[in-house]
Scaffold this motif. Structure first.
Motif, short mmCIF file in Angstrom:
data_model
loop_
_atom_site.label_atom_id
_atom_site.label_comp_id
_atom_site.label_asym_id
_atom_site.label_seq_id
_atom_site.Cartn_x
_atom_site.Cartn_y
_atom_site.Cartn_z
N UNK B 335 91.48 57.50 65.50
CA UNK B 335 92.83 57.76 65.95
C UNK B 335 93.61 56.81 65.88
N UNK B 336 93.40 55.46 65.90
CA UNK B 336 94.28 54.30 65.78
C UNK B 336 94.39 54.12 64.33
N UNK B 337 93.37 54.28 63.85
CA UNK B 337 93.32 54.31 62.26
C UNK B 337 94.06 55.10 61.24
N UNK B 338 94.00 56.51 61.85
CA UNK B 338 94.78 57.76 61.31
C UNK B 338 96.09 57.84 61.82
N UNK B 339 96.36 57.38 62.97
CA UNK B 339 97.48 57.71 63.64
C UNK B 339 97.60 59.07 64.23
N UNK B 340 96.47 59.65 64.82
CA UNK B 340 96.33 60.84 65.25
C UNK B 340 96.40 60.89 66.70
N UNK B 341 96.93 61.87 67.57
CA UNK B 341 96.62 61.80 68.90
C UNK B 341 95.65 62.99 69.40
N UNK B 342 95.19 63.61 68.38
CA UNK B 342 94.27 64.62 68.65
C UNK B 342 93.34 64.64 67.44
N UNK B 343 92.04 64.70 67.47
CA UNK B 343 91.16 65.00 66.56
C UNK B 343 90.10 65.91 66.75
N UNK B 344 90.06 66.41 65.42
CA UNK B 344 88.88 67.46 65.65
C UNK B 344 87.48 66.89 65.74
N UNK B 345 86.46 67.73 66.27
CA UNK B 345 85.24 67.21 66.28
C UNK B 345 84.29 68.13 65.60
N UNK B 346 83.38 67.37 64.76
CA UNK B 346 82.59 68.42 63.83
C UNK B 346 81.06 68.15 64.33
N UNK B 347 80.31 69.20 63.73
CA UNK B 347 78.86 68.85 63.71
C UNK B 347 78.44 68.33 62.19
N UNK B 348 77.00 68.08 62.21
CA UNK B 348 76.58 67.36 60.83
C UNK B 348 76.94 68.20 59.51
N UNK B 349 77.02 69.69 59.86
CA UNK B 349 77.42 70.43 58.66
C UNK B 349 78.99 70.36 58.38
N UNK B 350 79.78 69.94 59.35
CA UNK B 350 81.21 69.87 59.12
C UNK B 350 81.76 71.01 59.76
N UNK B 351 80.88 71.63 60.76
CA UNK B 351 81.82 72.84 61.52
C UNK B 351 82.50 72.43 62.63
N UNK B 352 83.59 73.07 62.85
CA UNK B 352 84.44 72.67 64.16
C UNK B 352 83.69 72.77 65.27
N UNK B 353 83.64 72.05 66.18
CA UNK B 353 82.93 71.98 67.58
C UNK B 353 83.86 71.93 68.68
N UNK B 354 84.95 71.05 68.41
CA UNK B 354 85.86 71.14 69.49
C UNK B 354 86.88 69.96 69.09
N UNK B 355 87.72 69.47 69.95
CA UNK B 355 88.59 68.54 69.56
C UNK B 355 89.03 67.65 70.86
N UNK B 356 89.57 66.60 70.59
CA UNK B 356 89.56 65.51 71.58
C UNK B 356 90.86 64.75 71.30
N UNK B 357 91.41 64.58 72.53
CA UNK B 357 93.00 64.20 72.59
C UNK B 357 92.75 62.47 73.23
N UNK B 358 93.82 61.77 72.74
CA UNK B 358 94.02 60.42 73.09
C UNK B 358 94.42 60.44 74.74
N UNK B 359 94.83 61.47 75.13
CA UNK B 359 94.85 61.47 76.61
C UNK B 359 93.74 61.47 77.58
N UNK B 360 92.81 62.42 76.74
CA UNK B 360 91.47 62.29 77.54
C UNK B 360 90.77 61.14 77.42
N UNK B 361 90.69 60.26 76.39
CA UNK B 361 90.22 59.01 76.72
C UNK B 361 90.87 58.12 77.35
N UNK B 362 92.27 58.27 77.66
CA UNK B 362 93.01 57.29 78.70
C UNK B 362 92.43 57.68 80.05
N UNK B 363 92.63 58.93 80.17
CA UNK B 363 92.29 59.51 81.56
C UNK B 363 90.83 58.83 82.17
#
Lengths: 536, 383
Positions: B335-363
């Motif tokens: 996130x810091x690298x790309x400047x995102x506050x939210x990042x999608x999460x994928x599995x090994x085949x690239x399928x969308x599995x979920x998303x994670x937000x900066x706020x969740x990490x902070x929490x």
């Protein structure tokens, strides 16, 4: 440089020397003086070619050419002068003045020839080094390195060089040479054998106890610095007295001192924690001095007696029954080892072969022990009455082979003790720690880890000691010990190079053979896992 | 279970390497002993298999004192792996691994089977390596053999003294991961000594921090990072302990498993609707058939454009997404690298599995932590 040296030598120095007999001085002939046969100029030109080759840049090709040239120089330096000499010999009378007695005229290799050989070797070595740099396989280098020498040896063996002076001497002294060679082999091997056990024992002790280590290492070092002649002299008087004593007395003394040593050791180890550290070193020295007495007694008696019975065994009239059988047993064990090396690894067969091999070796050792007992019985004859058996009956006396043997044994100690100590100390403590951590007993750690890992270094010590002993052994004759020194000393007395060579050449071959056979044993016994590391 | 009961190690010169240590190492878990050098961690470990004698106190293994059986018998029941590996250079790999089984006088056929099994377990092909010698192997391979050898006779307990210490960082990571997988299968009681706090956090089920021969804190890595008991522990785990703690969590534990998602064929209103409904900044665009992440569309662009494909910021999943088995620390870094506050999460085949937000990490970091350092300020590029 080698070729320059050789060319120079061929040109200026006498190549061979014609002598009317062993004592009179002779006339030198240089290359150009060998008239009538210009084929010897080959030598001269041969030695110039390496100059041209040396500027080549491809290492491999240069190596092969230099090696082949070196071999040719060696072989021709050996063979051509002899053929020239043959011609000279046939009209020796015309070359020599009238007032010398012509008795066994001979050709003496002279400066030119020695330099020729030396130059040939330098060229050969240069070539071998190039080949090594060019990563030529080991066997290829071995083959090219030895082919010239083998050819010369073959020529010797088939009588091709019989006009050389030492060959003349060999014809005259053949039987005596055989005898002293056997003597030489025997006392070198006996003292090496005893030195092996004592040296390894001391080395082990030194490696185990930091406190005695310097003491042991210094003592064997000091022995090495005593000149061998002086050592013979030092041994003369005590051994003469010693030899006159009765065996039973000495045995009693041995036991008494052994008991004292053990008691002292036990006492020391039980109180050593209460002894102030300053007093410990002197106490250990006293202990070592006490221990040295039974050790010396033991070594002296065993060495001298073992020598006598081994020599008897070697020279036994029935040489071919027992000895041959023993040799055959070991040869069979060796064959089994080879088979095991080259067969694919398969558990059942490996195990059977392994057992067969160990069985054969154990049987062979037992058989040799039996043979020695047999010889001992023969040597002592009927005189096995302990009341009258004196030590001189066992072969101990002031002059003769006993002091020589003891001196040789002492000399063998330094490399053996030092290498055993170094070998054991070199074992990575982490390896021992993991052995301990896995639940190996101290005995298992010693036998399965420390010993195999220290073995290459110990064997290097054995080789060092063995080669040195072959050389030092030639001095033994000074106190009547026999061996190849017989000819060398006589040669020095008569200022006859021929006789010196007659003693020297077998000694050199003996040393080489001993080194090669010990290397072979090492190669078989050292695990491939650490062998390469030793080479590097 | 291994239990230290008031264990003291005192040397003749009066130095106390271990001072009254009491500790219970649970069965089937990796307990890491850690501390600055000279803290007594290696000494404590070596007292378990009596490579070092205890001066006072007792070490109980499953309730029995380790002095109840012969030292050799004890050590053969405890696997032992050290930093210098200590393979026997004159023995083949087979012979090295077979050492303890041979000491225990196993049948030959059983030993052969066991060695092959172990070599496979540590990822070495038995047929290739069985008859090699240690010097023919790389450092990492040698350490694998070291682990296989320690597992030789299937001991219930293993002692490991910085086993991955002498290996380059990349191979070390690989070996650590592999070892954790092996441990999942074999479930040994492991005592693991290290001086590297990152390794301790990664490997340990529990961490015992020692100092001057005394136990300072004995807890799970999470607790040690979130609630260091005193200043020493706080300094020892380092000022970046918030980050380290993030390393303990997998993305899959923290992510929103139902992020706003639209298909490539949907129209722009569907995307807007999703965004409004969840009250988030953007929705992820996935391929209808494969579920592979294709890109994202944020609120601004969705309002401006009339077609989804025009509004979408196209991107391969490799550029913007993190894998579901990544740690929270990896996500933060991404996130810091790309400047995102939210990042999608994928599995090994690239399928969308979920998303994670900066706020969740902070929490996560605020949950039970008084000293929580503030996270790097969020970079606002998506607004």
């Amino acid at each position: 440089m080698g070729s320059g040296l050789a060319a120079f030598a061929f040109f200026f120095l006498p190549l061979i020397e014609l002598r009317p007999n062993r004592l009179a001085s002779g006339i030198g002939f240089s290359l150009l003086e060998l008239q009538g046969d210009y084929s010897y100029l080959v030598l001269f030109f041969l030695s110039l070619i390496p100059f041209a080759i040396a500027y080549r840049t491809d290492v491999g090709g240069r190596g092969w050419q230099l090696a082949i040239l070196g071999n040719l120089m060696l072989v021709f330096s050996f063979i051509l002068p002899e053929r020239a000499g043959q011609l000279i010999l046939t009209d020796a009378v015309t070359y020599l003045s009238d007032d010398v007695i012509i008795n066994n005229p001979r050709i003496l290799p002279s400066g030119g020839m020695f330099f020729g050989i030396f130059g040939g070797y330098m060229v050969l070595f240069g070539g071998l080094q190039d080949l090594r740099r060019a990563d030529v396989a080991r066997w290829g280098r071995l083959a090219i390195g030895w082919i010239g020498v083998l050819f010369i040896v073959f020529t010797f063996a088939t009588g091709g060089l019989e006009n050389y002076s030492f060959m003349v001497e060999l014809r005259n002294n053949g039987e005596r040479l055989q005898e002293v060679t056997i003597q030489h082999i025997t006392f070198v091997s006996v003292s090496l054998l005893i030195g092996f056990f004592v040296g390894i024992g001391l080395g082990l002790w030194a490696a185990r106890s930091e406190r005695v280590a310097p003491l042991i290492l210094y003592s064997v070092g000091i022995i090495q610095t005593v000149p061998s002649l002086a050592l013979f002299g030092l041994l003369l008087a005590p051994l003469a007295v010693f030899g006159a004593r009765l065996f039973s007395d000495i045995a009693l003394q041995f036991i008494v001192f052994l008991v004292i040593t053990i008691a002292y050791g036990a006492l020391f180890s039980s109180i050593q924690n209460r002894v102030p550290s300053m007093a410990r070193t002197p106490l250990v020295i006293i202990g070592a001095l006490i221990a040295a007495i039974p050790l010396t007694l033991f070594v002296a008696v065993v060495v001298a007696f073992l020598y006598q019975i081994v020599l008897l065994r070697f020279t036994s009239d029935r040489f071919f029954d027992g000895n041959t059988l023993a040799l055959l047993i070991f040869f069979a064990a060796f064959l089994v080892t080879l088979v095991r090396r080259f067969l694919p690894d398969e558990p059942v067969r490996t195990r059977i072969l392994f057992r067969l091999n160990s069985g054969l070796i154990v049987f062979g050792v037992l058989f040799v022990v039996f043979l020695l007992f047999e010889s001992a019985r023969v040597y002592l004859g009927g005189n096995v009455n302990l009341d009258t058996l004196s030590l001189s009956d066992l072969g101990i006396s002031g002059i003769g082979v006993a002091p020589a043997l003891i001196a040789l044994t002492l000399y063998s100690l330094l490399p053996l003790v030092r290498n055993t100590y170094a070998g054991l100390n070199n074992v990575d403590p982490a390896i021992i720690d993991s052995g301990r951590g896995m639940g190996m007993t101290p005995r298992q750690i010693f036998l399965k880890i420390e010993l195999p890992l220290a073995f290459p270094i110990v064997m290097a010590g054995v080789r060092n000691a063995g080669v040195a002993l072959v050389g030092i052994g030639t001095i033994a004759q000074i106190i009547g010990g026999g061996g190849l020194g017989v000819f060398i000393l006589r040669g020095i007395n008569d200022t006859s190079i021929d006789l010196i060579l007659l003693g020297l050449i077998p000694a050199v071959f003996l040393a080489l053979a001993l080194d090669a056979s010990l290397r072979f044993i090492e190669g078989v016994l050292v695990s491939p896992g650490i062998r390469q590391a030793e080479d590097a | 279970m291994i239990e230290f009961v008031n264990v003291v190690k005192e040397y003749p010169n009066g130095f106390r390497a271990v001072d009254n240590l009491s500790l219970q190492l649970p069965t089937g878990e990796i307990t890491v002993l850690i501390g600055p050098s000279g803290c007594g961690k290696t000494t404590s470990m070596r007292m378990i298999n009596r490579l070092i004698d205890t001066t006072r106190g007792e070490i109980l293994i499953d309730g029995r004192s380790n002095y109840d059986m012969s030292v050799v018998e004890l050590r053969r029941k405890i696997g032992y792996a050290i930093q210098q590996i200590g393979l026997f250079p004159h023995m083949t790999i087979f012979e090295n691994v077979a050492i303890v089984p041979r000491l225990l006088k196993w049948q030959d056929s059983r030993i052969r089977k066991r060695v092959d099994e172990l070599l496979e377990l540590v990822g070495l092909n038995p047929d290739t390596y069985r008859d090699s010698y240690p010097r023919q192997l790389s450092g990492g391979q040698q350490q694998r053999v070291g682990v296989a050898r320690a597992l030789g006779a299937d001991p219930p307990i293993m002692l490991m003294d910085e086993p991955f210490g002498a290996i380059d960082p990349i191979t070390r990571e690989i070996l650590q991961d592999e070892f954790l997988q092996i441990q999942e299968r074999v479930g040994k009681t492991i005592v693991f000594v290290t001086h590297d706090i990152d390794e301790a956090i990664k490997m340990g089920d529990r961490i015992a921090i020692l100092r001057d021969g005394r136990l300072v804190q004995f807890d799970t890595p999470d607790t040690i990072l979130s609630n260091p008991i005193n200043r020493f522990v706080r300094d020892f785990v380092g000022t970046d302990r918030a980050l380290k703690r993030l390393g303990l969590y997998r993305v899959s534990e923290l992510m929103n498993t139902n992020p706003p998602r639209v298909f490539m064929s949907d129209n722009i209103n569907k995307a807007l609707e999703q965004i409004e409904k969840q009250g988030v900044l953007s929705a992820f665009v996935v391929d209808e058939e494969t579920g592979v992440l294709k890109g994202w569309v944020d609120r601004e662009n969705a309002r401006k454009n009339t077609s989804l494909l025009d509004a979408m910021s196209e991107s391969g999943h490799g550029d913007i997404a993190v894998r579901e088995n990544a740690t929270a620390r990896d996500v933060l870094s991404a996130m810091v690298n790309r400047g995102f506050r939210v990042t999608p999460v994928v599995d090994s085949k690239g399928r969308l599995k979920g998303s994670i937000t900066l706020a969740a990490l902070q929490e996560l970091n605020d949950m039970d932590n008084d000293y929580a350092p503030t996270l790097p300020p969020a970079l606002d590029t998506e607004e």
